[in-house]
Design an enzyme around this catalytic site. Structure first.
Site, PDB file in Angstrom:
ATOM      1  N   HIS A   1       1.042  -1.317  -0.044  1.00  0.00           N
ATOM      2  CA  HIS A   1       0.162   0.410   0.313  1.00  0.00           C
ATOM      3  C   HIS A   1       1.014   1.529  -0.004  1.00  0.00           C
ATOM      4  CE1 HIS A   1      -3.656   1.849   2.171  1.00  0.00           C
ATOM      5  NE2 HIS A   1      -3.079   3.186   0.726  1.00  0.00           N
TER       6      HIS A   1
ATOM      7  N   GLU B   1     -11.338   2.817   4.864  1.00  0.00           N
ATOM      8  CA  GLU B   1     -10.416   4.288   5.385  1.00  0.00           C
ATOM      9  C   GLU B   1     -11.472   5.293   6.765  1.00  0.00           C
ATOM     10  OE1 GLU B   1      -7.960   6.454   2.829  1.00  0.00           O
ATOM     11  OE2 GLU B   1      -6.997   7.427   4.653  1.00  0.00           O
TER      12      GLU B   1
ATOM     13  N   HIS C   1       1.330   4.668  -2.600  1.00  0.00           N
ATOM     14  CA  HIS C   1       1.344   5.743  -3.414  1.00  0.00           C
ATOM     15  C   HIS C   1       2.405   6.262  -4.070  1.00  0.00           C
ATOM     16  CE1 HIS C   1      -3.249   5.217  -2.562  1.00  0.00           C
ATOM     17  NE2 HIS C   1      -2.733   4.850  -1.387  1.00  0.00           N
TER      18      HIS C   1
ATOM     19  N   HIS D   1      -9.228   1.120  -1.865  1.00  0.00           N
ATOM     20  CA  HIS D   1      -9.101   1.532  -0.936  1.00  0.00           C
ATOM     21  C   HIS D   1     -11.145   2.017  -0.256  1.00  0.00           C
ATOM     22  CE1 HIS D   1      -5.361   3.294  -1.810  1.00  0.00           C
ATOM     23  NE2 HIS D   1      -4.875   4.313  -0.495  1.00  0.00           N
TER      24      HIS D   1
ATOM     25  N   ASP E   1       1.284   3.709   3.136  1.00  0.00           N
ATOM     26  CA  ASP E   1       0.806   4.105   1.947  1.00  0.00           C
ATOM     27  C   ASP E   1       1.032   5.990   1.755  1.00  0.00           C
ATOM     28  OD1 ASP E   1      -1.236   5.418   1.494  1.00  0.00           O
ATOM     29  OD2 ASP E   1      -2.213   5.994   3.401  1.00  0.00           O
TER      30      ASP E   1
HETATM   31  N1  HPA Z   1      -6.696   7.315   0.703  1.00  0.00           N
HETATM   32  C1  HPA Z   1      -7.125   8.018  -0.465  1.00  0.00           C
HETATM   33  N2  HPA Z   1      -6.468   8.443  -1.100  1.00  0.00           N
HETATM   34  C2  HPA Z   1      -5.461   8.066  -1.525  1.00  0.00           C
HETATM   35  C3  HPA Z   1      -4.656   8.137   0.299  1.00  0.00           C
HETATM   36  C4  HPA Z   1      -5.330   7.437   0.923  1.00  0.00           C
HETATM   37  O1  HPA Z   1      -4.596   7.052   2.045  1.00  0.00           O
HETATM   38  N3  HPA Z   1      -3.511   8.354  -0.711  1.00  0.00           N
HETATM   39  C5  HPA Z   1      -3.047   8.703  -1.735  1.00  0.00           C
HETATM   40  N4  HPA Z   1      -4.177   8.730  -2.328  1.00  0.00           N
HETATM   41 ZN    ZN Z   2      -3.716   4.676   0.491  1.00  0.00          ZN
END
Ligand code: HPA
Ligand code: ZN
Length: 336
Positions: free
Chosen positions: A19, A202, A21, A199, A280
């Site tokens: 996970h 969250e 980005h 996702h 993340d």
């Molecule tokens: N959540 C949603 N969108 C995102 C995230 C995340 O943790 N990181 C980068 N884009």
């Molecule tokens: Zn993410």
């Protein structure tokens, strides 16, 4: 007086980073360097003032800065420099395999061609194993706060250019943008032979986790911590051993949990959920994989068994072929 430490820190256990980005690895120093490279004017005069803006109240407050900073990413070289810097740091954190998400739409809307983005990132991933000892796979993530037709169009373009992606993901502003919005996108990805992650849970409700599984065929859930609001869902996730890629420092930074002391990772592990720890957007949330593990260690203490389980879960939840997966699992067992 300084003395040598008699017991140097043991090498970190091998992990798969699932996970991550790549745009979230853009450190303030590199933002400033790329801004200077292209003559981009930022609302921040220096690294310190940019870093002081990394104080978030929720997911959207982070996304605003995350997208704004992307203004400095213009050329394939920029994307390559960012990717290389991440892999160098990840290797030091114990990452041996990384499944890296990127946000094609966030660059297309700024007028950066898809080829520039994909070629820049992929040029570095192609040699990541030789250069950094980190094998890699690439995942195209779609922005759930934009419409499905645009996502479908971008997916078709990625397929037409034979982009080296293993799968698709779904990110950006979650609440109000449920999985049900992207049923056709995920059906098309499945038809094209792509793996599917999303996702869910969250900031959004537990029902989004179930919908990501049932409506999108998601094979892995990014975050998923809100599943704890629904005992029946937890039972199902345990029974199916659905991988949940949990990001403790992200959850604290975006106030999904009150503090690292209140983070439910160990509760999730105790309940038999298939959780693993990930970073993340490490540049924004105060740390890479090793920092996330150290934060958990500091707040909760981890047993050797818990550390090994988290490492092994990360590898088992990856899209690696069985032989490479087994080799990493054997290394973890030998080091534990
Ligand atoms: N959540 C949603 N969108 C995102 C995230 C995340 O943790 N990181 C980068 N884009
Ligand atoms: Zn993410």
């Amino acid at each position: 007086m300084t003395t040598a430490h008699p017991h140097p820190e043991p090498a970190p256990l091998p992990h798969a980073e699932l996970h991550l980005h790549v745009e979230g690895t853009l450190e303030p120093e590199l933002v400033m360097e790329l801004a200077a490279r292209h003559g981009v004017t930022l609302p921040y005069p220096d690294v310190e003032s940019l870093r002081s803006a990394y104080d978030f109240t929720d997911l959207q407050s982070f996304l605003d800065l995350y997208y704004a900073n992307m203004a400095v990413l213009r050329t394939a070289e920029d994307f390559a420099d960012m990717t290389r810097a991440y892999l160098r740091r990840a290797a030091a954190a114990g990452v041996r395999h990384a499944e890296i998400m990127f946000d094609p739409q966030a660059h297309l809307v700024r007028g950066v061609p898809l080829e520039t983005v994909v070629d820049g990132i992929a040029s570095v991933l192609a040699t990541s194993e030789e250069e950094f000892g980190v094998s890699t796979l690439l995942i195209a993530a779609f922005l759930r706060d934009r419409d499905e037709d645009e996502a479908l169009d971008v997916l078709e373009r990625l397929l037409a250019m034979d982009a080296p992606i293993v799968g698709i993901g779904l990110d950006s502003a979650e609440v109000g943008n449920p999985p049900s919005k992207f049923v056709r996108l995920y059906a098309r990805a499945r038809e094209a032979g792509l793996r599917r992650v999303a996702h869910a849970g969250e900031e959004g409700p537990a029902s989004y986790v179930a919908d990501a599984l049932d409506l999108l065929g998601a094979e892995r859930i990014d975050h998923g911590i809100r599943c704890l609001d629904d005992d029946a869902l937890v039972e199902r996730l345990v029974a199916e051993q659905v991988p949940l890629t949990v990001c403790p420092l992200s959850n604290v930074a975006l106030r999904a949990v009150g503090s690292i002391h209140e983070h439910p990772l160990l509760e999730m592990l105790d309940r038999g959920l298939n959780v693993s720890v990930h970073s993340d957007d490490p540049a924004y949330f105060g740390g890479h994989l090793d920092d996330n593990l150290a934060a958990l260690e500091g707040a909760h203490g981890l047993t050797a068994e818990q550390r090994a389980t988290l490492a092994a879960n990360s590898v088992r939840s990856s899209f690696l072929p069985a032989d490479r997966r087994d080799a990493l699992l054997a290394e973890i067992a030998a080091a534990s």
